[in-house]
Write an enzyme that holds these catalytic residues in place. Sequence first.
Site, PDB file in Angstrom:
ATOM      1  CB  SER A 107      -0.897   0.012   1.242  1.00 42.18           C
ATOM      2  OG  SER A 107      -1.526   1.262   1.424  1.00 42.18           O
ATOM      3  CE1 TYR A 130      -6.105   4.248  -0.872  1.00 43.45           C
ATOM      4  CE2 TYR A 130      -3.875   4.561  -0.049  1.00 43.45           C
ATOM      5  CZ  TYR A 130      -5.108   3.940   0.029  1.00 43.45           C
ATOM      6  OH  TYR A 130      -5.338   3.003   0.998  1.00 43.45           O
ATOM      7  CB  THR A 156      -7.099   2.460  -4.463  1.00 43.48           C
ATOM      8  OG1 THR A 156      -6.433   1.265  -4.048  1.00 43.48           O
ATOM      9  CG2 THR A 156      -8.383   2.614  -3.660  1.00 43.48           C
ATOM     10  CE  LYS A 252      -8.169  -3.518  -2.895  1.00 41.69           C
ATOM     11  NZ  LYS A 252      -8.928  -2.547  -2.078  1.00 41.69           N
ATOM     12  CG  HIS A 276     -11.522   0.945   0.478  1.00 46.37           C
ATOM     13  ND1 HIS A 276     -10.742   1.407  -0.552  1.00 46.37           N
ATOM     14  CD2 HIS A 276     -10.805   1.172   1.602  1.00 46.37           C
ATOM     15  CE1 HIS A 276      -9.622   1.908  -0.073  1.00 46.37           C
ATOM     16  NE2 HIS A 276      -9.627   1.767   1.238  1.00 46.37           N
TER      17      HIS A 276
END
Length: 387
Positions: A107, A130, A156, A252, A276
């Site tokens: 992440s 992100y 994401t 995602k 999520h």
Amino acid sequence: MPVITEIEDLRRIYRRRVPRMFYDYAESGSWTEQTFRENSSDFDEIRLRQRIAVDMAGRTTRTTMIGQDYAMPVALAPVGLCGMQSADGEIKAARAAEKFDVPFTLSTMSICSIEDVARNTSAPFWFQVYTLKDDDFMKRLFARAKDAKCSALVITVDLQIMGQRHRDVKNGLSAPPKLTIPTMLNLATKVPWGLEMLGTHRRFFGNIVGHAKGVTDPSSLASWTAEAFDPSLDWDRIREFRSWWDGPVILKGILDEEDAKKALDVGADAIVVSNHGGRQLDGALSSIRMLPRIMDAVGDRIEVHLDSGIRSGQDVLKALALGAKGTMIGRAFVYGLGAMGQKGVTKALEVIHKELDTTMALCGERDVANLGRHNVLLPEDFTTRWR
């Protein structure tokens, strides 16, 4: 050490060992947590078809995801703050995934940096980003992932703004923990965790501090984070991000069939059907409930994975039977990480693999590639009347 036969065993150990704010970070959802709960409970609505007198010798769970061969169709999902669940947690999880031969996804909001994980592993890993406003930071993040030889980029797309996560707010979630009186009282009951944390220098967001403009230390991180996410994200912006990366791209956070079709248009190589983990739009349908509709929309034109709610190898099998090519586990491996570090992540993978292999055999299948709709019964197949 208790005998561990299921993921729930790891969760119980994890809850005892890790500070409340980090346990709640993993084991909670947004608002009423309806979607968080239904992500798991909706798997229970899917029943399995038992078959007998089928040769079960020579079974295999090996598969390919994003063109790479793996031991089973399970990847470790991107989970922030793993380094607060266990010291150097992302490195431990990545090592466990490498030894087990499944993908690990780092992440952006990890405690260990991209470079930390790359230095301490040899297998290429996936990297999650992100959608942030700062193009300069984003481009350098992509470049760092490329330098680390990350084999896929996971974007994401469901976090332009953050869902209301009551427990995180009430706990004052931060990394490292802010030493309020309630936090100190809770930390006093987690001595082994605290001693472990004293042995590492990695206690803040390693991909951000010292890399994002104006974020030179943990104290300046909060203000940056509050302004970093891009609420203006649209498909043109996603297409732009795709152009910055010359390898496989996975989107995602797809939970609607129309969005799945649009993912094809922007050149994604795969999508992850995900809400999520129930931490964004509470009241949305579970990932597994939306999977058949998304499969009907895109078919085999794009690789589809499923995330959110998987707690067993049977859940993995059900997702594959409904069309997913792969799956992601987040909380299931975090339980193991918080409970027992790298050994705990390995144990979580072992449990899920054994459950997948055994269930596959009892459903009359020898190859995970042959799983399909014929292996499961949905509520409409058996709730109209007994027959």
